[in-house]
Design an enzyme around this catalytic site. Sequence first.
Site, PDB file in Angstrom:
ATOM      1  N   GLU A  41       2.756  49.365 -20.683  1.00 50.96           N
ATOM      2  CA  GLU A  41       2.710  48.810 -19.332  1.00 50.96           C
ATOM      3  C   GLU A  41       3.664  47.618 -19.207  1.00 50.96           C
ATOM      4  O   GLU A  41       3.719  46.744 -20.070  1.00 50.96           O
ATOM      5  CB  GLU A  41       1.268  48.372 -19.066  1.00 50.96           C
ATOM      6  CG  GLU A  41       0.991  47.751 -17.725  1.00 50.96           C
ATOM      7  CD  GLU A  41      -0.482  47.365 -17.570  1.00 50.96           C
ATOM      8  OE1 GLU A  41      -0.924  47.182 -16.435  1.00 50.96           O
ATOM      9  OE2 GLU A  41      -1.198  47.251 -18.597  1.00 50.96           O
ATOM     10  N   LYS A 108      -0.264  51.910 -10.440  1.00 47.36           N
ATOM     11  CA  LYS A 108      -1.604  51.610 -10.932  1.00 47.36           C
ATOM     12  C   LYS A 108      -2.608  51.523  -9.787  1.00 47.36           C
ATOM     13  O   LYS A 108      -2.351  50.871  -8.775  1.00 47.36           O
ATOM     14  CB  LYS A 108      -1.567  50.289 -11.709  1.00 47.36           C
ATOM     15  CG  LYS A 108      -2.795  49.963 -12.515  1.00 47.36           C
ATOM     16  CD  LYS A 108      -2.527  48.756 -13.411  1.00 47.36           C
ATOM     17  CE  LYS A 108      -3.686  48.414 -14.318  1.00 47.36           C
ATOM     18  NZ  LYS A 108      -3.355  47.289 -15.236  1.00 47.36           N
ATOM     19  N   CYS A 160      -3.700  51.432 -18.098  1.00 50.67           N
ATOM     20  CA  CYS A 160      -4.574  50.392 -18.649  1.00 50.67           C
ATOM     21  C   CYS A 160      -5.943  50.363 -17.964  1.00 50.67           C
ATOM     22  O   CYS A 160      -6.804  51.170 -18.252  1.00 50.67           O
ATOM     23  CB  CYS A 160      -3.884  49.034 -18.601  1.00 50.67           C
ATOM     24  SG  CYS A 160      -4.597  47.832 -19.767  1.00 50.67           S
TER      25      CYS A 160
END
Length: 609
Positions: A41, A108, A160
Amino acid sequence: MKIGGATVNQIPFDWDHNSANIIDAIHEGIRQQVKILCLPELCITGYGCEDLFLSDWLSERAWQELLRIREHCDNITVSVGLPIRLGGITYNGACVISNKAIKGITLKQNLARDGVHYEPRWFNNWTKNETREVDYHGERIVVGDLMYTIDGIRLGFEICEDAWRKHNRPGYRLYDRGVDLIFNPSASHYAMGKSLLREDEVVTEGSSKFHCVYVFANLLGNEAGRMIYDGDIIIGQHGKLVGVNKRLSFKPYNLMATEINFREPEKTEILISSDIKDKNEELAQALSLALFDYLRKSKANGYVLSLSGGADSSICAVMVAEMVKRAVAELGWEKTREVLKLKPHTEQWQAAVGQLLTCAYQGTRNSSTDTYVAAEELARSVGAAFHRWDIDDEVNSYTQKITHAIGRELKWDTDDITLQNIQARTRSPIIWMLANVKRAVLLTTSNRSEGDVGYATMDGDTSGSLAPIAGLSKVFILQWLRWAEQALQHDGLSAVNNLQPTAELRPLERQQTDESDLMPYPVLAEIERHAIQERKSPLQVFEAMKTTHEPEVLKRHIRKFFTLWSANQWKRERLAPSFHLDDINVDPRSWCRFPILSSGFAAELALLP
Protein backbone atom coordinates in the site's frame (compact mmCIF):
# COMPACT_ATOMS: atom_id res chain seq x y z
CA MET A 1 1.14 -19.64 -12.52
CA LYS A 2 3.84 -18.10 -10.34
CA ILE A 3 2.29 -15.56 -7.95
CA GLY A 4 4.24 -13.40 -5.51
CA GLY A 5 4.37 -10.53 -3.05
CA ALA A 6 7.17 -8.07 -2.44
CA THR A 7 7.94 -5.81 0.50
CA VAL A 8 9.94 -2.57 0.27
CA ASN A 9 11.57 -0.33 2.89
CA GLN A 10 10.48 3.20 1.94
CA ILE A 11 10.92 6.81 3.08
CA PRO A 12 8.10 9.40 2.79
CA PHE A 13 8.34 11.16 -0.60
CA ASP A 14 11.93 10.04 -1.21
CA TRP A 15 11.17 9.47 -4.88
CA ASP A 16 14.46 8.07 -6.14
CA HIS A 17 14.87 5.75 -3.15
CA ASN A 18 11.30 4.48 -3.22
CA SER A 19 11.12 3.95 -6.97
CA ALA A 20 14.51 2.21 -6.97
CA ASN A 21 13.28 -0.31 -4.37
CA ILE A 22 10.08 -0.91 -6.33
CA ILE A 23 11.90 -1.33 -9.63
CA ASP A 24 14.47 -3.67 -8.06
CA ALA A 25 11.64 -5.78 -6.64
CA ILE A 26 9.94 -5.90 -10.06
CA HIS A 27 13.19 -6.91 -11.75
CA GLU A 28 13.64 -9.67 -9.17
CA GLY A 29 10.09 -10.80 -9.87
CA ILE A 30 10.83 -10.93 -13.60
CA ARG A 31 14.05 -12.85 -12.91
CA GLN A 32 12.06 -15.39 -10.89
CA GLN A 33 9.43 -15.56 -13.68
CA VAL A 34 6.64 -14.25 -11.45
CA LYS A 35 3.52 -13.54 -13.50
CA ILE A 36 1.51 -11.44 -11.02
CA LEU A 37 3.21 -9.49 -8.21
CA CYS A 38 1.69 -7.56 -5.27
CA LEU A 39 3.55 -4.55 -3.84
CA PRO A 40 2.49 -2.77 -0.60
CA GLU A 41 0.00 0.00 0.00
CA LEU A 42 1.16 3.54 -0.91
CA CYS A 43 4.63 2.21 -1.66
CA ILE A 44 5.47 4.99 -4.15
CA THR A 45 5.02 7.83 -1.65
CA GLY A 46 5.39 5.90 1.59
CA TYR A 47 2.47 5.52 3.97
CA GLY A 48 3.68 8.16 6.44
CA CYS A 49 3.32 11.37 4.41
CA GLU A 50 0.61 12.61 6.79
CA ASP A 51 -0.98 15.94 5.77
CA LEU A 52 1.02 16.05 2.55
CA PHE A 53 -1.56 13.61 1.22
CA LEU A 54 -3.92 16.61 1.11
CA SER A 55 -1.70 18.45 -1.39
CA ASP A 56 -2.07 18.24 -5.16
CA TRP A 57 1.63 18.07 -5.91
CA LEU A 58 2.29 14.86 -3.94
CA SER A 59 -0.19 12.82 -5.95
CA GLU A 60 0.99 14.43 -9.19
CA ARG A 61 4.59 13.47 -8.49
CA ALA A 62 3.53 9.97 -7.43
CA TRP A 63 1.82 9.58 -10.81
CA GLN A 64 4.99 10.60 -12.63
CA GLU A 65 6.90 7.97 -10.63
CA LEU A 66 4.26 5.40 -11.55
CA LEU A 67 4.80 6.13 -15.23
CA ARG A 68 8.53 5.61 -14.71
CA ILE A 69 7.92 2.33 -12.90
CA ARG A 70 5.50 1.22 -15.62
CA GLU A 71 8.33 1.00 -18.14
CA HIS A 72 9.96 -1.75 -16.07
CA CYS A 73 6.85 -3.97 -16.00
CA ASP A 74 7.82 -6.05 -19.01
CA ASN A 75 6.06 -9.43 -19.26
CA ILE A 76 4.77 -9.14 -15.69
CA THR A 77 1.64 -7.81 -13.95
CA VAL A 78 2.30 -5.68 -10.88
CA SER A 79 0.08 -3.82 -8.41
CA VAL A 80 1.66 -0.61 -7.10
CA GLY A 81 0.23 1.56 -4.29
CA LEU A 82 -0.11 5.35 -4.58
CA PRO A 83 -2.46 8.23 -3.64
CA ILE A 84 -4.91 9.34 -6.33
CA ARG A 85 -6.37 12.87 -6.27
CA LEU A 86 -9.75 13.26 -7.98
CA GLY A 87 -11.66 16.52 -7.84
CA GLY A 88 -9.65 17.77 -4.87
CA ILE A 89 -10.24 14.54 -2.92
CA THR A 90 -7.48 12.02 -2.18
CA TYR A 91 -8.05 8.27 -2.48
CA ASN A 92 -5.79 5.38 -1.57
CA GLY A 93 -5.17 3.37 -4.71
CA ALA A 94 -3.60 0.16 -6.01
CA CYS A 95 -2.68 0.51 -9.69
CA VAL A 96 -2.49 -2.64 -11.82
CA ILE A 97 0.16 -2.51 -14.55
CA SER A 98 0.28 -5.44 -16.98
CA ASN A 99 3.10 -5.61 -19.52
CA LYS A 100 3.61 -1.82 -19.31
CA ALA A 101 -0.11 -1.03 -19.68
CA ILE A 102 -2.21 0.48 -16.88
CA LYS A 103 -5.30 -1.71 -16.47
CA GLY A 104 -6.99 0.33 -13.74
CA ILE A 105 -6.72 1.60 -10.19
CA THR A 106 -8.62 -0.03 -7.34
CA LEU A 107 -9.52 2.47 -4.60
CA LYS A 108 -9.67 1.62 -0.90
CA GLN A 109 -13.19 1.28 0.51
CA ASN A 110 -12.61 1.10 4.28
CA LEU A 111 -10.30 3.53 6.06
CA ALA A 112 -8.45 2.76 9.28
CA ARG A 113 -9.48 5.28 11.92
CA ASP A 114 -8.56 3.84 15.32
CA GLY A 115 -5.39 3.34 17.35
CA VAL A 116 -2.41 4.56 15.35
CA HIS A 117 -4.48 5.37 12.25
CA TYR A 118 -5.81 8.71 11.01
CA GLU A 119 -6.67 7.77 7.42
CA PRO A 120 -10.03 9.64 7.23
CA ARG A 121 -8.07 12.86 7.80
CA TRP A 122 -6.28 12.38 4.47
CA PHE A 123 -8.38 10.03 2.34
CA ASN A 124 -11.98 9.48 1.34
CA ASN A 125 -13.33 5.96 1.19
CA TRP A 126 -14.52 4.69 -2.18
CA THR A 127 -18.11 3.48 -2.57
CA LYS A 128 -18.50 -0.26 -3.05
CA ASN A 129 -19.51 -1.52 -6.53
CA GLU A 130 -18.82 1.91 -8.07
CA THR A 131 -16.42 2.35 -11.00
CA ARG A 132 -15.58 5.43 -12.98
CA GLU A 133 -13.55 6.28 -16.06
CA VAL A 134 -11.49 9.43 -15.53
CA ASP A 135 -9.02 11.54 -17.44
CA TYR A 136 -6.03 11.39 -15.13
CA HIS A 137 -3.09 13.55 -16.20
CA GLY A 138 -3.86 12.95 -19.88
CA GLU A 139 -4.66 9.22 -19.67
CA ARG A 140 -8.09 7.58 -19.63
CA ILE A 141 -8.09 5.35 -16.53
CA VAL A 142 -10.78 3.19 -14.96
CA VAL A 143 -10.87 3.56 -11.15
CA GLY A 144 -12.94 2.21 -8.27
CA ASP A 145 -14.17 -1.22 -7.21
CA LEU A 146 -12.59 -3.23 -10.03
CA MET A 147 -11.95 -6.79 -11.12
CA TYR A 148 -9.12 -7.59 -13.53
CA THR A 149 -8.57 -10.62 -15.77
CA ILE A 150 -4.88 -11.51 -16.17
CA ASP A 151 -4.10 -14.54 -18.35
CA GLY A 152 -7.48 -16.00 -17.45
CA ILE A 153 -7.08 -15.31 -13.69
CA ARG A 154 -9.67 -12.99 -12.14
CA LEU A 155 -7.90 -10.61 -9.75
CA GLY A 156 -9.47 -8.38 -7.09
CA PHE A 157 -8.26 -6.31 -4.13
CA GLU A 158 -8.73 -5.76 -0.43
CA ILE A 159 -6.45 -2.88 0.59
CA CYS A 160 -5.24 -3.32 4.19
CA GLU A 161 -8.17 -2.18 6.40
CA ASP A 162 -10.64 -3.56 3.85
CA ALA A 163 -9.79 -7.06 5.07
CA TRP A 164 -10.29 -6.29 8.78
CA ARG A 165 -13.94 -5.23 8.35
CA LYS A 166 -15.81 -8.42 9.12
CA HIS A 167 -19.13 -7.33 7.64
CA ASN A 168 -17.97 -5.06 4.83
CA ARG A 169 -15.05 -6.93 3.29
CA PRO A 170 -14.77 -6.39 -0.45
CA GLY A 171 -13.88 -10.07 -0.62
CA TYR A 172 -17.55 -11.05 -0.28
CA ARG A 173 -18.45 -9.10 -3.42
CA LEU A 174 -15.35 -10.35 -5.22
CA TYR A 175 -16.39 -13.92 -4.42
CA ASP A 176 -19.80 -13.25 -5.97
CA ARG A 177 -17.98 -12.12 -9.14
CA GLY A 178 -15.95 -15.32 -9.29
CA VAL A 179 -12.60 -14.08 -8.06
CA ASP A 180 -9.57 -16.41 -8.34
CA LEU A 181 -6.92 -14.24 -6.71
CA ILE A 182 -7.16 -11.47 -4.08
CA PHE A 183 -4.27 -9.10 -3.45
CA ASN A 184 -3.99 -7.25 -0.15
CA PRO A 185 -1.38 -4.48 -0.42
CA SER A 186 -0.91 -3.22 3.13
CA ALA A 187 0.79 -0.73 5.41
CA SER A 188 -0.08 -2.66 8.55
CA HIS A 189 1.92 -1.46 11.55
CA TYR A 190 3.95 -3.88 13.59
CA ALA A 191 2.80 -5.09 17.01
CA MET A 192 3.97 -8.19 18.84
CA GLY A 193 1.86 -11.17 17.82
CA LYS A 194 0.03 -9.33 15.03
CA SER A 195 1.47 -11.45 12.23
CA LEU A 196 -0.38 -14.51 13.53
CA LEU A 197 -3.65 -12.54 13.39
CA ARG A 198 -2.97 -11.66 9.76
CA GLU A 199 -2.28 -15.27 8.91
CA ASP A 200 -5.48 -16.48 10.59
CA GLU A 201 -8.03 -13.68 10.17
CA VAL A 202 -6.96 -12.14 6.87
CA VAL A 203 -5.20 -14.70 4.69
CA THR A 204 -6.36 -18.14 5.86
CA GLU A 205 -9.92 -17.04 6.56
CA GLY A 206 -10.08 -14.88 3.43
CA SER A 207 -8.77 -17.57 1.10
CA SER A 208 -11.23 -20.06 2.62
CA LYS A 209 -14.33 -17.85 2.61
CA PHE A 210 -13.74 -16.54 -0.88
CA HIS A 211 -12.46 -19.84 -2.29
CA CYS A 212 -9.40 -18.22 -3.82
CA VAL A 213 -5.68 -17.55 -3.60
CA TYR A 214 -4.93 -14.70 -1.21
CA VAL A 215 -1.68 -12.66 -1.17
CA PHE A 216 -0.86 -10.22 1.63
CA ALA A 217 2.15 -7.89 1.12
CA ASN A 218 3.15 -5.40 3.81
CA LEU A 219 5.58 -2.50 3.96
CA LEU A 220 8.96 -2.99 5.66
CA GLY A 221 11.02 -1.13 8.25
CA ASN A 222 10.83 2.11 10.21
CA GLU A 223 9.46 4.26 7.45
CA ALA A 224 8.76 7.65 8.99
CA GLY A 225 9.92 7.52 12.62
CA ARG A 226 7.20 5.93 14.78
CA MET A 227 5.59 3.05 12.92
CA ILE A 228 7.50 -0.13 12.17
CA TYR A 229 6.39 -2.40 9.33
CA ASP A 230 7.44 -6.03 9.45
CA GLY A 231 7.49 -6.79 5.74
CA ASP A 232 5.02 -9.64 6.14
CA ILE A 233 4.30 -11.52 2.92
CA ILE A 234 1.67 -14.25 3.33
CA ILE A 235 0.12 -16.43 0.64
CA GLY A 236 -2.88 -18.69 1.24
CA GLN A 237 -5.12 -20.87 -0.92
CA HIS A 238 -8.54 -22.22 -0.01
CA GLY A 239 -7.92 -21.94 3.75
CA LYS A 240 -4.36 -23.27 3.73
CA LEU A 241 -1.14 -21.31 4.19
CA VAL A 242 1.06 -21.68 1.14
CA GLY A 243 3.94 -19.38 2.12
CA VAL A 244 5.04 -17.05 4.92
CA ASN A 245 8.25 -15.06 4.48
CA LYS A 246 10.85 -14.20 7.10
CA ARG A 247 9.87 -10.79 8.43
CA LEU A 248 11.77 -7.74 9.72
CA SER A 249 14.55 -7.89 7.17
CA PHE A 250 17.37 -5.33 6.99
CA LYS A 251 17.34 -5.51 3.18
CA PRO A 252 15.73 -2.76 1.06
CA TYR A 253 13.26 -5.22 -0.45
CA ASN A 254 12.24 -8.88 -0.18
CA LEU A 255 10.21 -11.01 -2.55
CA MET A 256 8.40 -14.31 -2.03
CA ALA A 257 6.69 -16.21 -4.82
CA THR A 258 5.35 -19.70 -5.42
CA GLU A 259 3.81 -21.77 -8.20
CA ILE A 260 0.04 -21.73 -7.71
CA ASN A 261 -2.12 -24.39 -9.26
CA PHE A 262 -5.52 -22.72 -9.52
CA ARG A 263 -7.33 -25.79 -10.86
CA GLU A 264 -5.79 -28.36 -8.52
CA PRO A 265 -4.84 -26.57 -5.27
CA GLU A 266 -3.36 -29.72 -3.76
CA LYS A 267 -0.56 -29.45 -6.37
CA THR A 268 0.39 -25.88 -5.35
CA GLU A 269 3.99 -25.48 -4.21
CA ILE A 270 4.18 -25.06 -0.40
CA LEU A 271 7.03 -22.87 0.87
CA ILE A 272 8.81 -23.66 4.14
CA SER A 273 8.90 -20.65 6.46
CA SER A 274 11.79 -19.71 8.77
CA ASP A 275 9.87 -16.85 10.38
CA ILE A 276 9.92 -16.74 14.19
CA LYS A 277 6.77 -15.80 16.11
CA ASP A 278 8.18 -15.87 19.67
CA LYS A 279 7.47 -12.42 21.14
CA ASN A 280 10.91 -11.97 22.70
CA GLU A 281 12.77 -12.74 19.48
CA GLU A 282 10.21 -10.81 17.47
CA LEU A 283 10.78 -7.71 19.60
CA ALA A 284 14.56 -8.03 19.25
CA GLN A 285 14.14 -8.11 15.47
CA ALA A 286 11.66 -5.22 15.34
CA LEU A 287 13.46 -2.86 17.70
CA SER A 288 16.91 -3.47 16.22
CA LEU A 289 15.54 -2.87 12.69
CA ALA A 290 13.75 0.28 13.87
CA LEU A 291 16.99 1.65 15.35
CA PHE A 292 18.92 0.71 12.20
CA ASP A 293 16.47 2.53 9.95
CA TYR A 294 16.19 5.54 12.27
CA LEU A 295 19.96 5.93 12.33
CA ARG A 296 20.50 5.70 8.59
CA LYS A 297 17.44 7.74 7.60
CA SER A 298 18.15 10.52 10.13
CA LYS A 299 21.78 10.60 8.89
CA ALA A 300 23.02 10.80 12.50
CA ASN A 301 26.43 9.48 13.54
CA GLY A 302 25.19 7.16 16.26
CA TYR A 303 23.35 7.02 19.57
CA VAL A 304 24.06 8.53 22.99
CA LEU A 305 22.57 7.02 26.12
CA SER A 306 22.55 7.87 29.83
CA LEU A 307 23.25 4.35 31.12
CA SER A 308 22.08 4.10 34.72
CA GLY A 309 22.54 0.38 35.29
CA GLY A 310 18.76 -0.04 35.41
CA ALA A 311 16.54 -2.10 33.16
CA ASP A 312 15.29 0.66 30.86
CA SER A 313 18.62 2.09 29.77
CA SER A 314 20.09 -1.41 29.61
CA ILE A 315 17.53 -2.67 27.08
CA CYS A 316 18.31 0.36 24.91
CA ALA A 317 22.03 -0.46 24.98
CA VAL A 318 21.43 -4.12 24.17
CA MET A 319 19.16 -3.24 21.27
CA VAL A 320 21.84 -1.05 19.67
CA ALA A 321 24.20 -4.01 19.96
CA GLU A 322 21.57 -6.29 18.42
CA MET A 323 21.10 -3.73 15.63
CA VAL A 324 24.74 -4.19 14.65
CA LYS A 325 24.82 -7.97 15.06
CA ARG A 326 21.65 -8.54 13.05
CA ALA A 327 22.58 -6.10 10.29
CA VAL A 328 25.91 -7.84 9.83
CA ALA A 329 24.30 -11.27 9.87
CA GLU A 330 21.94 -10.33 7.04
CA LEU A 331 23.81 -7.71 5.03
CA GLY A 332 27.44 -8.66 5.66
CA TRP A 333 30.20 -6.40 6.92
CA GLU A 334 30.81 -4.47 3.71
CA LYS A 335 27.21 -3.26 3.36
CA THR A 336 26.83 -2.66 7.12
CA ARG A 337 29.98 -0.51 7.19
CA GLU A 338 28.65 1.49 4.25
CA VAL A 339 25.16 2.05 5.66
CA LEU A 340 26.19 2.81 9.25
CA LYS A 341 29.28 4.83 8.26
CA LEU A 342 31.70 2.61 10.17
CA LYS A 343 35.48 2.87 9.92
CA PRO A 344 37.15 0.71 7.25
CA HIS A 345 38.17 -2.80 8.28
CA THR A 346 35.73 -2.90 11.21
CA GLU A 347 34.76 -6.56 11.46
CA GLN A 348 34.00 -7.10 15.16
CA TRP A 349 30.51 -6.26 16.31
CA GLN A 350 31.72 -4.81 19.64
CA ALA A 351 34.08 -2.51 17.74
CA ALA A 352 31.17 -1.35 15.58
CA VAL A 353 29.01 -0.73 18.65
CA GLY A 354 31.87 1.32 20.12
CA GLN A 355 31.66 3.66 17.13
CA LEU A 356 27.86 3.97 17.25
CA LEU A 357 26.93 3.98 20.94
CA THR A 358 28.29 6.31 23.63
CA CYS A 359 27.10 5.81 27.20
CA ALA A 360 27.55 7.82 30.38
CA TYR A 361 26.86 6.94 34.01
CA GLN A 362 25.87 10.18 35.76
CA GLY A 363 26.13 9.56 39.48
CA THR A 364 25.12 11.45 42.59
CA ARG A 365 25.62 10.76 46.29
CA ASN A 366 22.35 8.81 46.05
CA SER A 367 23.70 6.42 43.40
CA SER A 368 24.83 2.99 44.49
CA THR A 369 27.96 1.06 43.60
CA ASP A 370 25.71 -1.74 42.35
CA THR A 371 24.18 0.33 39.56
CA TYR A 372 27.55 1.74 38.50
CA VAL A 373 29.04 -1.75 38.27
CA ALA A 374 25.99 -2.97 36.33
CA ALA A 375 26.27 -0.10 33.85
CA GLU A 376 30.03 -0.50 33.38
CA GLU A 377 29.83 -4.27 32.89
CA LEU A 378 27.05 -3.97 30.33
CA ALA A 379 28.81 -1.22 28.36
CA ARG A 380 32.04 -3.23 28.32
CA SER A 381 30.28 -6.41 27.21
CA VAL A 382 28.64 -4.78 24.18
CA GLY A 383 31.66 -2.62 23.32
CA ALA A 384 30.01 0.77 23.90
CA ALA A 385 32.11 3.83 24.68
CA PHE A 386 31.58 4.49 28.40
CA HIS A 387 32.07 7.57 30.58
CA ARG A 388 31.40 8.28 34.22
CA TRP A 389 30.96 11.61 35.96
CA ASP A 390 29.19 12.92 39.05
CA ILE A 391 26.68 15.77 39.03
CA ASP A 392 26.58 16.61 42.75
CA ASP A 393 28.28 19.98 42.24
CA GLU A 394 25.68 21.03 39.68
CA VAL A 395 22.80 19.77 41.86
CA ASN A 396 24.19 21.66 44.86
CA SER A 397 24.56 24.81 42.79
CA TYR A 398 20.90 24.75 41.74
CA THR A 399 19.74 23.85 45.26
CA GLN A 400 21.71 26.67 46.89
CA LYS A 401 20.27 29.23 44.48
CA ILE A 402 16.69 28.18 45.32
CA THR A 403 17.54 28.09 49.05
CA HIS A 404 18.75 31.68 48.82
CA ALA A 405 15.69 32.74 46.79
CA ILE A 406 13.05 31.29 49.16
CA GLY A 407 14.96 31.88 52.37
CA ARG A 408 14.98 28.30 53.68
CA GLU A 409 16.74 25.00 53.13
CA LEU A 410 15.16 22.27 51.05
CA LYS A 411 14.49 19.09 53.07
CA TRP A 412 13.47 15.58 52.08
CA ASP A 413 10.48 15.59 54.41
CA THR A 414 8.96 18.68 52.76
CA ASP A 415 10.56 18.89 49.31
CA ASP A 416 10.83 15.27 48.19
CA ILE A 417 9.73 15.64 44.55
CA THR A 418 11.72 18.84 44.07
CA LEU A 419 14.93 17.24 45.35
CA GLN A 420 14.39 14.14 43.21
CA ASN A 421 13.58 16.08 40.04
CA ILE A 422 16.57 18.39 40.18
CA GLN A 423 18.91 15.40 40.04
CA ALA A 424 17.18 13.96 36.99
CA ARG A 425 17.06 17.35 35.27
CA THR A 426 20.68 18.13 35.99
CA ARG A 427 21.70 15.05 34.01
CA SER A 428 19.99 16.36 30.90
CA PRO A 429 22.16 19.30 29.71
CA ILE A 430 25.45 17.44 29.86
CA ILE A 431 24.20 14.29 28.09
CA TRP A 432 22.65 16.54 25.44
CA MET A 433 26.04 18.22 25.13
CA LEU A 434 27.66 14.85 24.47
CA ALA A 435 25.01 14.04 21.85
CA ASN A 436 25.61 17.38 20.14
CA VAL A 437 29.35 16.82 20.05
CA LYS A 438 28.85 13.37 18.57
CA ARG A 439 26.09 14.55 16.19
CA ALA A 440 24.18 11.60 17.55
CA VAL A 441 20.59 10.76 18.48
CA LEU A 442 19.98 11.01 22.23
CA LEU A 443 17.92 8.07 23.45
CA THR A 444 15.45 8.63 26.26
CA THR A 445 14.61 5.60 28.37
CA SER A 446 11.08 6.10 29.68
CA ASN A 447 8.85 3.03 29.42
CA ARG A 448 5.09 2.72 28.97
CA SER A 449 4.36 1.93 32.63
CA GLU A 450 6.08 5.17 33.64
CA GLY A 451 4.14 7.00 30.94
CA ASP A 452 0.87 5.71 32.38
CA VAL A 453 1.42 7.38 35.76
CA GLY A 454 3.92 10.14 34.95
CA TYR A 455 6.72 8.42 36.89
CA ALA A 456 9.35 10.34 34.98
CA THR A 457 10.99 13.74 35.27
CA MET A 458 10.13 16.04 32.41
CA ASP A 459 13.34 17.41 30.90
CA GLY A 460 15.18 14.80 32.95
CA ASP A 461 14.98 11.10 32.18
CA THR A 462 12.47 11.98 29.44
CA SER A 463 15.05 14.19 27.75
CA GLY A 464 16.03 12.99 24.30
CA SER A 465 15.01 12.88 20.66
CA LEU A 466 13.93 9.24 20.43
CA ALA A 467 12.14 7.05 23.00
CA PRO A 468 12.64 3.49 21.69
CA ILE A 469 10.96 1.67 24.61
CA ALA A 470 8.11 4.08 25.44
CA GLY A 471 5.70 1.53 23.97
CA LEU A 472 6.80 -1.34 26.26
CA SER A 473 5.55 -2.12 29.76
CA LYS A 474 8.06 -2.52 32.58
CA VAL A 475 6.85 -6.08 33.14
CA PHE A 476 7.75 -7.02 29.58
CA ILE A 477 11.10 -5.22 29.71
CA LEU A 478 12.18 -7.04 32.88
CA GLN A 479 11.33 -10.48 31.53
CA TRP A 480 12.90 -9.65 28.12
CA LEU A 481 16.23 -8.76 29.75
CA ARG A 482 16.28 -12.09 31.57
CA TRP A 483 15.54 -13.82 28.28
CA ALA A 484 18.21 -11.83 26.41
CA GLU A 485 20.88 -12.70 28.97
CA GLN A 486 20.39 -16.38 28.14
CA ALA A 487 18.97 -16.59 24.61
CA LEU A 488 21.09 -13.81 23.08
CA GLN A 489 24.11 -14.54 25.33
CA HIS A 490 24.37 -11.01 26.71
CA ASP A 491 26.29 -11.96 29.84
CA GLY A 492 26.72 -8.29 30.67
CA LEU A 493 23.08 -8.23 31.77
CA SER A 494 23.74 -10.44 34.76
CA ALA A 495 24.25 -7.58 37.22
CA VAL A 496 21.34 -5.60 35.76
CA ASN A 497 18.99 -8.55 36.14
CA ASN A 498 19.90 -8.93 39.81
CA LEU A 499 18.88 -5.37 40.72
CA GLN A 500 15.48 -4.20 41.90
CA PRO A 501 14.17 -1.30 39.78
CA THR A 502 14.85 2.04 41.50
CA ALA A 503 15.20 5.66 40.44
CA GLU A 504 18.03 6.21 43.00
CA LEU A 505 17.00 9.80 43.57
CA ARG A 506 16.40 9.65 47.34
CA PRO A 507 19.17 9.09 49.91
CA LEU A 508 20.23 5.43 49.94
CA GLU A 509 19.06 4.91 53.53
CA ARG A 510 15.47 5.60 52.37
CA GLN A 511 15.66 2.42 50.23
CA GLN A 512 13.70 3.81 47.30
CA THR A 513 12.20 1.37 44.78
CA ASP A 514 9.87 1.98 41.84
CA GLU A 515 7.21 -0.38 43.14
CA SER A 516 7.16 1.17 46.61
CA ASP A 517 6.63 4.57 44.96
CA LEU A 518 3.90 3.26 42.68
CA MET A 519 2.51 -0.26 43.02
CA PRO A 520 3.70 -3.69 41.88
CA TYR A 521 4.42 -3.49 38.15
CA PRO A 522 2.25 -6.53 37.28
CA VAL A 523 -0.71 -4.83 39.01
CA LEU A 524 -0.04 -1.58 37.15
CA ALA A 525 0.08 -3.49 33.85
CA GLU A 526 -3.19 -5.26 34.60
CA ILE A 527 -4.96 -2.00 35.50
CA GLU A 528 -3.54 -0.42 32.34
CA ARG A 529 -4.94 -3.24 30.20
CA HIS A 530 -8.44 -2.83 31.62
CA ALA A 531 -8.46 0.97 31.88
CA ILE A 532 -6.60 2.08 28.75
CA GLN A 533 -6.68 -0.77 26.26
CA GLU A 534 -10.22 -1.95 27.10
CA ARG A 535 -11.41 1.54 28.13
CA LYS A 536 -13.14 0.50 31.35
CA SER A 537 -14.20 2.83 34.15
CA PRO A 538 -12.58 2.61 37.62
CA LEU A 539 -15.50 0.58 38.93
CA GLN A 540 -15.35 -1.79 35.96
CA VAL A 541 -11.61 -2.26 36.51
CA PHE A 542 -12.26 -3.10 40.16
CA GLU A 543 -14.97 -5.62 39.24
CA ALA A 544 -12.64 -7.29 36.74
CA MET A 545 -9.75 -7.62 39.21
CA LYS A 546 -11.31 -8.00 42.67
CA THR A 547 -11.34 -11.80 42.72
CA THR A 548 -7.56 -12.06 42.35
CA HIS A 549 -6.47 -9.11 44.51
CA GLU A 550 -7.09 -7.94 48.09
CA PRO A 551 -10.00 -5.49 47.57
CA GLU A 552 -8.85 -2.61 49.80
CA VAL A 553 -5.31 -2.66 48.42
CA LEU A 554 -6.67 -2.94 44.88
CA LYS A 555 -8.86 0.12 45.36
CA ARG A 556 -5.82 2.14 46.49
CA HIS A 557 -3.92 1.06 43.39
CA ILE A 558 -6.86 1.88 41.10
CA ARG A 559 -7.28 5.34 42.66
CA LYS A 560 -3.58 6.02 42.30
CA PHE A 561 -3.50 4.85 38.68
CA PHE A 562 -6.48 6.93 37.49
CA THR A 563 -5.40 9.99 39.48
CA LEU A 564 -1.84 9.91 38.18
CA TRP A 565 -2.98 9.05 34.66
CA SER A 566 -5.23 12.13 34.56
CA ALA A 567 -2.67 14.49 36.06
CA ASN A 568 0.14 13.52 33.69
CA GLN A 569 -1.29 13.75 30.19
CA TRP A 570 0.86 16.85 29.67
CA LYS A 571 3.92 14.66 30.12
CA ARG A 572 2.72 12.12 27.58
CA GLU A 573 2.13 14.98 25.12
CA ARG A 574 5.84 15.82 25.40
CA LEU A 575 7.27 12.33 25.03
CA ALA A 576 9.99 12.02 22.44
CA PRO A 577 8.90 10.14 19.30
CA SER A 578 8.45 6.51 20.22
CA PHE A 579 8.12 3.21 18.38
CA HIS A 580 4.77 1.43 18.37
CA LEU A 581 5.69 -2.09 19.49
CA ASP A 582 2.69 -3.60 21.26
CA ASP A 583 -1.07 -3.65 20.80
CA ILE A 584 -1.29 -0.67 23.17
CA ASN A 585 0.62 2.61 23.42
CA VAL A 586 0.13 5.74 25.52
CA ASP A 587 1.83 8.14 23.10
CA PRO A 588 -1.00 10.47 21.97
CA ARG A 589 0.57 10.70 18.52
CA SER A 590 0.52 6.97 17.97
CA TRP A 591 -2.34 5.40 19.91
CA CYS A 592 -4.08 6.98 22.90
CA ARG A 593 -5.42 10.54 23.08
CA PHE A 594 -6.65 12.04 26.36
CA PRO A 595 -7.44 15.60 27.54
CA ILE A 596 -4.68 17.47 29.35
CA LEU A 597 -7.25 18.94 31.76
CA SER A 598 -10.16 16.86 33.02
CA SER A 599 -12.16 15.96 36.14
CA GLY A 600 -9.54 13.33 36.97
CA PHE A 601 -12.27 10.65 37.18
CA ALA A 602 -13.46 12.20 40.47
CA ALA A 603 -17.07 11.04 40.12
CA GLU A 604 -16.04 7.65 38.76
CA LEU A 605 -13.54 6.98 41.55
CA ALA A 606 -16.19 7.91 44.12
CA LEU A 607 -18.21 4.92 42.93
CA LEU A 608 -15.60 2.44 44.15
CA PRO A 609 -17.19 0.50 47.07
